[in-house]
Design an enzyme around this catalytic site. Structure first.
Site, PDB file in Angstrom:
ATOM      1  N   GLU A  67       0.829  -1.217   0.000  1.00 29.68           N
ATOM      2  CA  GLU A  67       0.000   0.000   0.000  1.00 29.68           C
ATOM      3  C   GLU A  67       0.856   1.257   0.000  1.00 29.68           C
ATOM      4  O   GLU A  67       0.617   2.202   0.763  1.00 29.68           O
ATOM      5  CB  GLU A  67      -0.934  -0.006   1.218  1.00 29.68           C
ATOM      6  CG  GLU A  67      -1.881  -1.192   1.240  1.00 29.68           C
ATOM      7  CD  GLU A  67      -2.932  -1.124   2.345  1.00 29.68           C
ATOM      8  OE1 GLU A  67      -2.873  -0.213   3.189  1.00 29.68           O
ATOM      9  OE2 GLU A  67      -3.825  -1.988   2.353  1.00 29.68           O
ATOM     10  N   GLU A 107      -4.435  -8.888   1.000  1.00 27.65           N
ATOM     11  CA  GLU A 107      -5.111  -8.644   2.285  1.00 27.65           C
ATOM     12  C   GLU A 107      -6.602  -8.645   2.036  1.00 27.65           C
ATOM     13  O   GLU A 107      -7.086  -7.990   1.108  1.00 27.65           O
ATOM     14  CB  GLU A 107      -4.725  -7.280   2.888  1.00 27.65           C
ATOM     15  CG  GLU A 107      -3.395  -7.282   3.585  1.00 27.65           C
ATOM     16  CD  GLU A 107      -3.037  -5.926   4.190  1.00 27.65           C
ATOM     17  OE1 GLU A 107      -3.923  -5.225   4.727  1.00 27.65           O
ATOM     18  OE2 GLU A 107      -1.849  -5.573   4.107  1.00 27.65           O
TER      19      GLU A 107
END
Ligand code: GAL
Length: 916
Positions: free
Chosen positions: A510, A603
């Site tokens: 991210e 995720e």
């Protein structure tokens, strides 16, 4: 003089005996290469505050002002701050440590003249450190606490409220025998948090800033032979450096390696396999040999491959041998030799349970004039892997759906100090749930963790960075990314590339560069290129929670790794009022845009719960963000364990399963998170540890464990009822009952009366009886599969707490000063039922050759320091972690006492390693 000799002799004997048991000799030919664990007998000192610390700084850091530590995990990372350097900084002396990992030799750093810190007392041999704390490594200086409490605490919730920040020193004296003169001496540090700088006998020898890196230093030049040597290591762990608990200290193993001047380099072998089938496989081997002597050397290498048995021992006859190689290496030069060999009928490495994680070892010997001068073992596995964009991942030709979890590096109450048994226990409990893959978020694990995943047959995404140039917290890795990313990335891959469990490299999580168009993509491309140069056999990826199919960042990767985007982010009606990233479910859009790439969910979920805590009313949909009206209690800081509630950007397990089943081309995913971890206590910043885990911080299973088990192990007969059935205040009130089962339908009974049979519909993963009115007694479920009885579960209303009960996960442990037994305490009523609401204060006592190193109960709000032997049970359970004492064997008795309850004890045994 005589006293000096005697004292040296004594010291030598002491060092020998203290390292003897720990000594990991690579083979019996220990005069050619010794790798000695030097974990014991360090002295430790930490400054009380940053203001008091010495000024031997690596670099000047930006000032942190008005930083809000309580940000959502998916807040946009921001650009770095410009800093003016107006102080003496030591980084120019440290940067050359990484030269080996910078490909362009023109960019190698030259060590400046001078020896900063050389006269600082802590680095000097004669400095009296007898008042410093005596510690053994691995060591996490922060885990003992105390916790910083409150809203504006010095260390807030996200970093775990523990004192991981600060400057500290470690010192150790090492006797180096005269006959080591002429050898190469290396110091190997598997992990030090962070900004390590090392002085050997007062000389600044080098260091490494990234706290998750494994690194080594050549300290040969600084050694005094036939004498004592002092190694002094300074760490400086910044505040606001992480989004989770980083720990502080030298938290992994430290080794002293001695080799001949002509030797195999550190991490100097690289094994790959190709053309793998049941009949044969080709094994390629590269060996990097260095000639650090003053003469050219004619060397010969012999490498043989042995299969390893279940105990990890070599099977006698070599499975294959490489052709011997003879060559001359010019003094000062490094050569790389490379060859391949065919192995017939290889025993393949594959993930459990359907396959077996068979391992091999390549034994490389180096000779000069017929004399053995180096010996090096490389463990590896033989497997084929196919990444199929439409069907997922195939290992040895068999499809393996990724049933994975994310893990952070802390080990709960033990902190970040690595302990192999604690890591193994994490994997064992995950395995029981049907988990077959781990993503090490967001940094490389301890090397021994990968030995475990190899041995236990888990697949791994090995990940290195959470940030690049743009920052998530003011003093995180972005400060050193520009100068260190290449060295960190190459060193990481060289360390881990022989592990068969590692199937994918992830170079980022991210990162802020998702937001910066072509500019971010070019950094991504650079990292991908570096990674490919180090290992072209595995795909490279970075996890994306923001980049969309048409953004430049997404294009770069071999594999599309999506965080939460597959299920959609803040997308369902229950989430529509929230602020932040909003995304439609994107699996299909990515699949269409990148039909040649495998998609994985790196995720998913980010579901939240507090073990054994149930709040009413229960949400009637399948996924909702936590609030005081849906699943949350912001006063007590509990999240309901009906397992329907999530972080703002998350989705419940039920929703994740449905999305994966609706998009069968997705190779599987990794849950955020497998275990609870220290820090990031979303949604209650004032807590100390997370609510994301399927398993709580103490290792107790939340209800979610059974939801995953029902989905991941469909052939394993199981049924699980929630909630508990102790609700004296709810008599006659609606108290929903949910059942997780690997069956397809189930009938629920309350006090013998049927409450009806329910069947799972398509994309349904739980059975729910939402209108049950509570009455005390017994709830029983009988689950069916294909019309046949499959499994059952019973929950009973318990009476008052009456007695304690202790169980040990292992009753025999090794007397090596490291092995652990996890002692589980339950509070029972007089009939032996667990009292699911009991919170009695427990006192643990221990007799015999063991110590209680920590206690816990899995409650994220419990601020009692972990080393305490007093702990309140939480919802009926508590944990004591017992560690053996080095070289002391015998019976260990653990007793648990609580006022008004019948005490319990348990006896375990600590055995010397050669004891039967
Ligand atoms: C993700 C992030 C993880 C963790 C998780 C749950 O966005 O990658 O590190 O923060 O959210 O909060």
């Amino acid at each position: 003089m005589i006293t000096k000799i005697i004292s040296q002799l004594l010291l030598a004997i002491f060092i020998f005996s203290s390292t003897y048991s720990q000594q990991l000799l690579v083979n019996s030919a220990n005069d050619v290469r010794q790798k000695i664990l030097i974990n014991n007998g360090w002295r430790f000192y930490k400054y009380e505050s940053l203001e008091n610390a010495d000024s031997l700084i690596y670099d000047v850091r930006p000032d942190v002002k008005n930083y809000d530590d309580n940000k959502p995990a998916d807040a946009m990372p921001t650009e770095p701050q410009v800093v003016n350097v107006n102080k003496m900084v030591l980084k120019l002396w440290i940067l050359p440590t990484g030269n080996e990992f910078i490909k362009d030799t023109a960019k190698h750093y030259k060590k400046p003249a001078g020896n900063p810190g050389g006269d600082f007392p802590f680095v000097l041999k004669d400095y009296d450190d007898s008042l410093w704390e005596k510690i053994n490594l691995p060591h996490d200086w922060a885990i003992k606490g105390p916790f910083f409490e409150g809203k504006d605490a010095e260390v807030g919730g996200s970093m775990g409220r523990l004192p991981s920040h600060g400057v500290a020193w470690y010192r150790k004296k090492i006797f180096m025998p005269e006959n080591d003169r002429g050898k190469k001496i290396f110091l190997e540090v598997d992990g030090a948090m962070s900004y390590a700088m090392v002085w050997v006998n007062g000389h600044l020898a080098g260091g490494w800033p990234y706290g998750y890196a494994s690194w080594y230093l050549d300290i040969t030049h600084y050694i005094n032979y036939g004498d004592e040597n002092i190694i002094a290591i300074r760490l400086d762990n910044p505040p606001n450096s992480s989004r989770w608990y980083p720990g502080g200290g030298i938290y992994r193993n430290v080794w002293l390696t001695k080799t001949n001047p002509v030797h195999i380099n550190h991490c100097g072998t690289y094994i790959t396999t190709r053309n793998v089938s049941k009949l044969s496989a080709t094994v390629n081997l590269k060996v990097i040999i260095k000639n650090d002597s003053n003469n050219n050397a004619t060397i010969a290498t012999v490498t043989k491959i042995y299969a390893l048995d279940d105990k990890g021992e070599k099977i006698r006859n070599a499975a294959a041998s490489f052709k011997p190689v003879k060559l001359e290496i010019t003094k000062g030069k490094t050569v790389e030799i490379s060859d391949s060999v065919l192995i017939k009928k290889p025993k393949l490495w594959g993930p459990l349970p359907a396959q077996k994680p068979n391992l091999y070892v390549a034994v490389t010997e180096l000779y000069v004039d017929g004399k053995l001068i180096d010996y090096y073992e490389t463990k590896f596995g033989i497997r084929s892997i196919e990444f199929n964009p439409d069907k997922g991942i195939f290992i040895n030709g068999k499809k393996v759906k990724i049933n994975g979890v994310n893990l952070h590096h802390d080990l709960g109450a033990l902190g970040t100090a690595f302990n192999k048994r604690a890591a193994e226990r994490q994997l064992e409990i995950l395995r029981e749930m049907g988990c077959n893959a781990i993503r090490f978020a967001h940094n490389p694990p301890a090397p021994e963790f990968l030995e475990l995943t190899d041995k236990m047959g888990f697949l791994v995404i090995d990940e290195i960075f959470d940030v690049w140039e743009r920052k998530k917290t003011p003093l995180d890795f972005h400060l050193i990314f520009p100068e260190w990313h290449e060295q960190d990335l190459r060193a990481f891959i060289r360390r881990d590339r022989n592990h068969p469990s590692v199937i994918i490299w992830s170079v980022g999580n991210e990162v802020g560069e998702q937001y910066t168009g072509e500019q971010g993509a070019s950094i991504a491309q650079r990292l991908l290129n570096i990674a490919k140069e180090e290992d072209s056999t595995r795909p490279i990826t970075a996890a994306m929670n923001y980049a969309k199919p048409d953004m430049p960042f997404s294009k770069v990767w071999d594999i599309i790794s999506l965080n939460y985007q597959g299920e959609g982010i803040r997308n369902a009606p229950a989430y529509s009022h929230l602020k932040g990233i909003k995304t439609e479910p994107l699996y299909l859009a990515f699949h269409k845009k990148f039909p040649d790439k495998v998609i994985l969910s790196s995720e998913n979920a980010a579901a939240l719960s507090t073990r054994g805590t149930y709040l009413f009313p229960v949400y009637d949909g399948i996924s909702a963000p936590v609030s005081d009206s849906t699943g949350g209690d912001s006063q007590k800081k509990y999240v309901s364990a009906y397992e329907l509630y999530t972080a703002d950007f998350g989705s419940s397990a039920d929703k994740v399963f449905a999305t994966l089943d609706q998009n069968p081309f997705v190779a599987g995913g990794f849950v955020w998170s497998g275990w609870d971890y220290l820090g990031e206590p979303t949604p209650y910043y004032e807590s100390r540890s997370s609510y994301f885990g399927i398993i709580d911080l103490a290792g107790f299973k939340k209800d979610r464990f059974y939801l995953y088990q029902s989905y991941w192990k469909p052939d394993f007969p199981m049924a699980h009822i929630l909630p508990h059935w102790n609700w004296p205040e709810r008599i006659g009130k609606v108290t929903p009952v949910h059942v997780f089962t690997s069956g397809d339908e189930a009938e629920l009974f309350l006090n013998g009366k049927s409450l009806g049979k329910k069947k799972k519909g398509q994309y349904e993963y739980r059975l729910r009886w939402d209108d049950i009115k509570y009455e005390p007694g017994e709830l029983k479920v009988i689950a069916y599969k294909n019309g046949k009885v499959w499994a059952q579960d019973v929950v009973r209303t318990s009476l008052e707490p009456a007695q304690l009960n202790l169980e040990a996960d292992r009753k025999i442990i090794k007397a090596d000063g490291e092995d652990l037994s996890f002692i589980i305490l339950k509070i029972l009523d007089k009939n032996g039922n667990v009292v699911p609401t009991a919170s009695n204060e427990i006192k643990f006592e221990i007799e015999g050759p063991g110590e209680i190193v920590a206690t816990d109960n899995g409650n994220p709000t419990d601020m009692r320091p972990f080393p305490s032997n007093v702990r309140n049970a939480f919802n009926g359970y508590a944990l004591a972690i017992v560690r053996s004492k080095y070289n002391e064997h015998g019976k260990i008795k653990i007793t648990a006492k609580a006022e008004g309850l019948k005490e319990a004890n348990i006896i375990i045994e600590s055995k010397l390693m050669n004891q039967k």
